[in-house]
Design a protein around this motif. Structure first.
Motif, PDB file in Angstrom:
ATOM      1  N   SER A  10       0.813  -1.222   0.000  1.00 13.20           N
ATOM      2  CA  SER A  10       0.000   0.000   0.000  1.00 13.20           C
ATOM      3  C   SER A  10       0.843   1.267   0.000  1.00 13.20           C
ATOM      4  CB  SER A  10      -0.953  -0.024   1.203  1.00 13.20           C
ATOM      5  OG  SER A  10      -0.251  -0.374   2.377  1.00 13.20           O
ATOM      6  N   HIS A  14       8.101   1.937   5.468  1.00 10.24           N
ATOM      7  CA  HIS A  14       8.636   2.992   6.335  1.00 10.24           C
ATOM      8  C   HIS A  14       9.455   2.381   7.471  1.00 10.24           C
ATOM      9  CE1 HIS A  14       5.381   2.008   9.105  1.00 10.24           C
ATOM     10  NE2 HIS A  14       4.481   2.248   8.147  1.00 10.24           N
ATOM     11  N   GLY A 144       4.834  -6.134  14.110  1.00 12.91           N
ATOM     12  CA  GLY A 144       4.825  -5.047  15.072  1.00 12.91           C
ATOM     13  C   GLY A 144       3.653  -5.223  16.032  1.00 12.91           C
ATOM     14  N   ASP A 146       1.006  -3.568  16.677  1.00  6.71           N
ATOM     15  CA  ASP A 146      -0.371  -3.324  16.217  1.00  6.71           C
ATOM     16  C   ASP A 146      -1.047  -4.597  15.716  1.00  6.71           C
ATOM     17  OD1 ASP A 146       1.585  -3.102  14.074  1.00  6.71           O
ATOM     18  OD2 ASP A 146      -0.049  -2.498  12.766  1.00  6.71           O
ATOM     19  N   ILE A 183       6.439   2.189  16.346  1.00  5.77           N
ATOM     20  CA  ILE A 183       7.022   3.492  16.025  1.00  5.77           C
ATOM     21  C   ILE A 183       5.858   4.442  15.720  1.00  5.77           C
ATOM     22  CG2 ILE A 183       8.538   4.745  14.394  1.00  5.77           C
ATOM     23  CD1 ILE A 183      10.017   2.754  16.246  1.00  5.77           C
ATOM     24  N   LYS A 192       0.228   5.497  15.612  1.00  9.74           N
ATOM     25  CA  LYS A 192       1.356   4.748  15.031  1.00  9.74           C
ATOM     26  C   LYS A 192       1.708   5.260  13.626  1.00  9.74           C
ATOM     27  CE  LYS A 192      -0.351   0.975  12.305  1.00  9.74           C
ATOM     28  NZ  LYS A 192       0.266   0.066  11.427  1.00  9.74           N
ATOM     29  N   SER A 194       2.151   5.160   9.865  1.00  9.19           N
ATOM     30  CA  SER A 194       1.396   4.380   8.886  1.00  9.19           C
ATOM     31  C   SER A 194       1.702   4.853   7.475  1.00  9.19           C
ATOM     32  CB  SER A 194      -0.095   4.606   9.121  1.00  9.19           C
ATOM     33  OG  SER A 194      -0.716   3.456   9.526  1.00  9.19           O
ATOM     34  N   LYS A 195       1.746   3.889   6.530  1.00 10.21           N
ATOM     35  CA  LYS A 195       2.001   4.243   5.122  1.00 10.21           C
ATOM     36  C   LYS A 195       0.921   5.172   4.582  1.00 10.21           C
ATOM     37  CE  LYS A 195       3.128  -0.425   3.951  1.00 10.21           C
ATOM     38  NZ  LYS A 195       1.937  -1.059   4.526  1.00 10.21           N
ATOM     39  N   SER A 196      -0.316   4.940   5.038  1.00  4.77           N
ATOM     40  CA  SER A 196      -1.433   5.649   4.424  1.00  4.77           C
ATOM     41  C   SER A 196      -1.791   6.952   5.136  1.00  4.77           C
ATOM     42  CB  SER A 196      -2.641   4.707   4.394  1.00  4.77           C
ATOM     43  OG  SER A 196      -2.840   4.164   5.669  1.00  4.77           O
TER      44      SER A 196
HETATM   45  N1  AQP Z   1       4.459   2.114  13.264  1.00  6.94           N
HETATM   46  C1  AQP Z   1       4.847   0.844  13.291  1.00  6.94           C
HETATM   47  N2  AQP Z   1       5.742   0.419  14.219  1.00  6.94           N
HETATM   48  C2  AQP Z   1       6.143  -0.895  14.253  1.00  6.94           C
HETATM   49  N3  AQP Z   1       5.696  -1.818  13.370  1.00  6.94           N
HETATM   50  C3  AQP Z   1       4.806  -1.430  12.426  1.00  6.94           C
HETATM   51  N4  AQP Z   1       4.177  -2.090  11.425  1.00  6.94           N
HETATM   52  C4  AQP Z   1       3.374  -1.237  10.747  1.00  6.94           C
HETATM   53  N5  AQP Z   1       3.460  -0.010  11.294  1.00  6.94           N
HETATM   54  C5  AQP Z   1       4.343  -0.092  12.348  1.00  6.94           C
HETATM   55  C6  AQP Z   1       4.344  -3.497  11.130  1.00  6.94           C
HETATM   56  O1  AQP Z   1       4.641  -3.631   9.742  1.00  6.94           O
HETATM   57  C7  AQP Z   1       4.031  -4.809   9.239  1.00  6.94           C
HETATM   58  C8  AQP Z   1       3.258  -4.539   8.003  1.00  6.94           C
HETATM   59  O2  AQP Z   1       2.110  -3.822   8.186  1.00  6.94           O
HETATM   60  P1  AQP Z   1       1.052  -3.665   6.977  1.00  6.94           P
HETATM   61  O3  AQP Z   1       1.538  -2.778   5.927  1.00  6.94           O
HETATM   62  O4  AQP Z   1       0.602  -4.972   6.506  1.00  6.94           O
HETATM   63  O5  AQP Z   1      -0.130  -3.035   7.702  1.00  6.94           O
HETATM   64  P2  AQP Z   1      -0.166  -1.916   8.743  1.00  6.94           P
HETATM   65  O6  AQP Z   1       0.201  -2.437  10.086  1.00  6.94           O
HETATM   66  O7  AQP Z   1      -1.545  -1.373   8.627  1.00  6.94           O
HETATM   67  O8  AQP Z   1       0.959  -0.909   8.253  1.00  6.94           O
HETATM   68  P3  AQP Z   1       0.728   0.538   7.825  1.00  6.94           P
HETATM   69  O9  AQP Z   1       2.005   1.185   7.482  1.00  6.94           O
HETATM   70  O10 AQP Z   1      -0.092   1.245   8.850  1.00  6.94           O
HETATM   71  O11 AQP Z   1      -0.079   0.340   6.474  1.00  6.94           O
HETATM   72  P4  AQP Z   1      -1.428   1.005   6.006  1.00  6.94           P
HETATM   73  O12 AQP Z   1      -1.261   2.472   6.238  1.00  6.94           O
HETATM   74  O13 AQP Z   1      -1.485   0.665   4.537  1.00  6.94           O
HETATM   75  O14 AQP Z   1      -2.552   0.416   6.781  1.00  6.94           O
HETATM   76  C9  AQP Z   1       3.202  -5.398  10.377  1.00  6.94           C
HETATM   77  O15 AQP Z   1       3.953  -6.426  10.970  1.00  6.94           O
HETATM   78  C10 AQP Z   1       3.049  -4.260  11.325  1.00  6.94           C
HETATM   79  O16 AQP Z   1       2.912  -4.675  12.656  1.00  6.94           O
END
Ligand code: AQP
Length: 325
Positions: A10, A14, A144, A146, A183, A192, A194-196
């Motif tokens: 997505s 990061h 992570g 979450d 993070i 937290k 997040s990519k989005s």
């Molecule tokens: N902020 C974070 N700190 C530590 N670990 C993190 N992870 C995500 N954000 C943090 C870990 O990265 C893995 C992949 O996550 P993902 O992309 O499948 O979904 P997510 O957790 O929803 O990550 P994002 O960046 O927040 O994506 P979007 O914005 O697209 O929903 C997981 O192991 C997660 O724990």
């Protein structure tokens, strides 16, 4: 040990994805049987750009390798290329308690975030995640913090299924990093990273030195002047200290002493130099892999073949146990 984990295609990876998940994957690949998945079926639960999805998948595969995964040692593949993920997902739907899904923190947050796109996929997301994990007799899932709640639910789903249909699934354990499991966002340090959530809120593993400088300079800090870890009173500085500590491998207490006389500005400049230096090799390697499309496609093809063999065997067992054809 059999290891499984995945990341959604997505956006750019990061430093939260790296410190929470990928850094563990890189360590685990040496002594374990590792399967790493690009979870595109999860990514489509949020608004996404259809024209660029396959480009993002290739980029993410290149990013995994640039970050240090060895495709000779681990299986890397795309979730939607192995249809058993979606098939097992449906079967697991029938044993998952609905109340558990409504309880999930990520569901509650995503429903708020995507008000205009409240689709059932947001609610059922953890069942698909359970299918991903259980399909491969996974013993440990490095993620992570979450994602902890979702892995615990996958374990519960496996337990319910085994009780109902006989011993079938391995009960997976969550594997969190000792530090850096959560993070926080640079712009809203109580949320937290997040990519989005907008480019300014995260540092991509592949950001240019100029971008790193700009983002750290504008990262939210707290009132006062002291560089001290205090998650309640100083969430911004505490997050920057955590990032500094993880990339420098120095304990936070040591950094607090080192930074005692320094201003926020000076601390941020040092953090910028550290991140620029530490992320340099990711940037260089990603550029190298971005021109090797055929090589990346071949890695995914090989990964798909290996994953499918395992998945087909497990699905046959599951269907047999459930009395299906
Ligand atoms: N902020 C974070 N700190 C530590 N670990 C993190 N992870 C995500 N954000 C943090 C870990 O990265 C893995 C992949 O996550 P993902 O992309 O499948 O979904 P997510 O957790 O929803 O990550 P994002 O960046 O927040 O994506 P979007 O914005 O697209 O929903 C997981 O192991 C997660 O724990």
């Amino acid at each position: 040990m059999r290891i499984f984990s995945g990341i959604q295609p997505s956006g750019d990876l990061h430093i939260g994805n790296y410190l929470g998940a990928i850094k563990q994957w890189i360590d685990l690949q040496h002594k374990n049987e590792c399967i790493f998945c690009i979870v595109d079926l999860h990514a489509i639960t949020a608004p996404y750009d259809k024209e660029n999805l396959s480009k993002h998948i290739l980029e993410q595969t290149g990013s995994y390798i640039a970050a240090g995964l060895n495709p000779e040692k681990v299986i890397i593949f795309v979730q939607s290329s192995v249809k058993e993920h979606a098939e097992l997902y449906w079967l697991l739907n029938t044993v998952t308690p609905l109340g558990e899904l409504y309880r999930m923190t990520q569901f509650k947050e995503k429903v708020k975030k995507y008000k205009k796109n409240e689709n059932a996929g947001l609610l059922n997301y953890p069942i698909l995640q359970a299918a991903d994990i259980l399909l491969y007799d996974t013993q440990a899932v490095p993620v992570g913090e979450d994602q902890k709640q979702h892995i615990e639910l996958a374990r519960d789903i496996a337990r319910i299924f085994n009780r109902k249909f006989g011993e079938t699934f391995v009960l997976p354990k969550v594997k969190l990093p000792s530090h850096g499991a959560r993070i926080m966002s640079l712009t809203e340090p109580t949320k937290k990273m997040s990519k989005s959530d907008g480019e300014e809120s995260y540092i991509s593993l592949f950001d240019s030195p100029e971008k790193i400088k700009k983002k750290i300079k504008s990262a939210t800090t707290d009132t006062g002047k002291e560089i001290k870890y205090d998650i309640k009173k100083k969430p911004g500085i505490s997050n920057l200290l955590t990032i500094y500590s993880l990339f420098s491998e120095k304990p936070i207490e040591e950094l607090e002493k080192e930074m005692k006389e320094k201003s926020y500005k000076a601390f941020k400049e040092e953090l910028t130099s550290l991140l620029t230096e530490k992320l340099e090799s990711f940037r260089r390697k990603k550029e190298e892999f971005s021109s090797r499309k055929v090589y990346i496609e071949e890695i995914l093809k090989q990964g798909e073949k290996k994953a499918r063999t395992l998945a087909e065997e497990k699905m046959a067992e599951v269907k047999r146990k459930m009395g299906l054809q």
